[in-house]
Write an enzyme that holds these catalytic residues in place. Sequence first.
Site, PDB file in Angstrom:
ATOM      1  N   SER A 170      42.884  61.143  59.060  1.00  0.00           N
ATOM      2  CA  SER A 170      42.205  60.799  57.824  1.00  0.00           C
ATOM      3  C   SER A 170      41.627  59.378  57.856  1.00  0.00           C
ATOM      4  CB  SER A 170      43.186  60.995  56.656  1.00  0.00           C
ATOM      5  OG  SER A 170      42.531  61.006  55.417  1.00  0.00           O
ATOM      6  N   GLN A 171      42.050  58.513  56.949  1.00  0.00           N
ATOM      7  CA  GLN A 171      41.543  57.143  56.872  1.00  0.00           C
ATOM      8  C   GLN A 171      41.556  56.451  58.224  1.00  0.00           C
ATOM      9  OE1 GLN A 171      44.290  54.258  55.437  1.00  0.00           O
ATOM     10  NE2 GLN A 171      42.759  53.102  54.282  1.00  0.00           N
TER      11      GLN A 171
END
Length: 325
Positions: free
Chosen positions: A163-164
Site C-alpha cells: 500500500s502506502q
Amino acid sequence: MAMIGQIYVEKLSPKPTPANPPLPIIFIAGMAQTGTNFLDTPDGRPGWASYFISKGHTVYLSDQPERGRSFWFSGQGSMGYIGSPNSVSDIFTDVANNGNQWPQAKLHTQWPGTGRIGDSTFDAFYRSQVQFQTDNLISEEQNAQAYSALVDLVGDCYIISHSQAGAYSWRVGDMRPDLVKGIVQLEPSGPPFTFRPPFGNDPAFAFGLTDLAIGYEPSAGKNAENIETTIESAIDADHDECIMQKSPAKQVTNLAKIPELVVTGEASFHAPYDYCTVKYLKQVGVDVEYADLGKEGIHGNGHMFFMEKNNLEIADRVYKWLKKH
C-alpha cells in the site's frame, strides 16, 4: 538535538539455516501498520513471516520512521490516525457491506469474522493500527533513506511492500538497484500521478510512481516538470481510466534493472486501478508481472489479503514468483 529517521527492525531467520539460503526479504508495511502485521493474522493464524521463513528466507520486519516502535519527532509534519472503526471496516474488513463504494466491493468474502467492531478478530486488527506521519514528502524521504540504509546492511535482497509503502520501495530500488533483486508490490500506492478514492481524488506522485525524484532518461527534471501525461480510457465500466506518459515515454533508469510483481485482491479498492500501475511500469521499461488474484482463481480478497483466510495461498503465489527470480 534529536536523531530522526531511524527504524525499528526485527530479524527472523530459519533454524537450521539452509545450506544455500534464498535471498532475505525486507517487509515494509502500509499506512498505520507495523511489522507485526506480517507475524500472525488477527485471528491467530501463521502470517507471511512464518511462511517465508519456512521456505528458508531470513525476513526483516520493520516499523517505518515515526511509526510504532520507531521514534517520533514532533518537530516536523503532523501525526495522523487511520480513522474510526466503521471507516476501517468499510475500506478494509467488511467491504461487501460498504454500499459498493467501488464495483468489486461486493466480492469480498475472505476476511475472518464479521469485520465490524465487537468481533474479536476485527478488534485485534483495529488495536494494531498506530500513528503515522501525514506529510507525504517527509514520510517518503525518511523511508527512502532508512530502508536504503537497511538494504546496505542486509545486502542482496527482495522487498515486499504494501500500500502506502509502494512509493518507498520504488525509491529504495531507484537508490539501490544493484542490491534490490526484486520488488513485490502488494496493492502499491497510486495509481500513477494521482490518489484515488477512498483516500482522495487529487494529483499526486509527480514522478509517476513517487512524489520525489527517481531516475528517468531523458530526465524528468528536478520537479518532474519534463513529464507530460495523457488520460487513457478505462478498459471497462468496472475499472478507472489511467494517467500515462505521452509517447514517447521517458524510461526509468535504475528501476528498469529490478523485476517486479504487483498483487491485487479481487474485491479491494485497488481492483479498479492497479492495472494502471502495471501498465505504467511496462510503459517506463520495468519487467513486471501482474497477479490479478481474481483472474488467477484466488477469489474474495480485500486490501489486507496477507491477513485474510487464504493468506498462505497468496503467499505461495508470491513465493513462486520469487523462485523464478
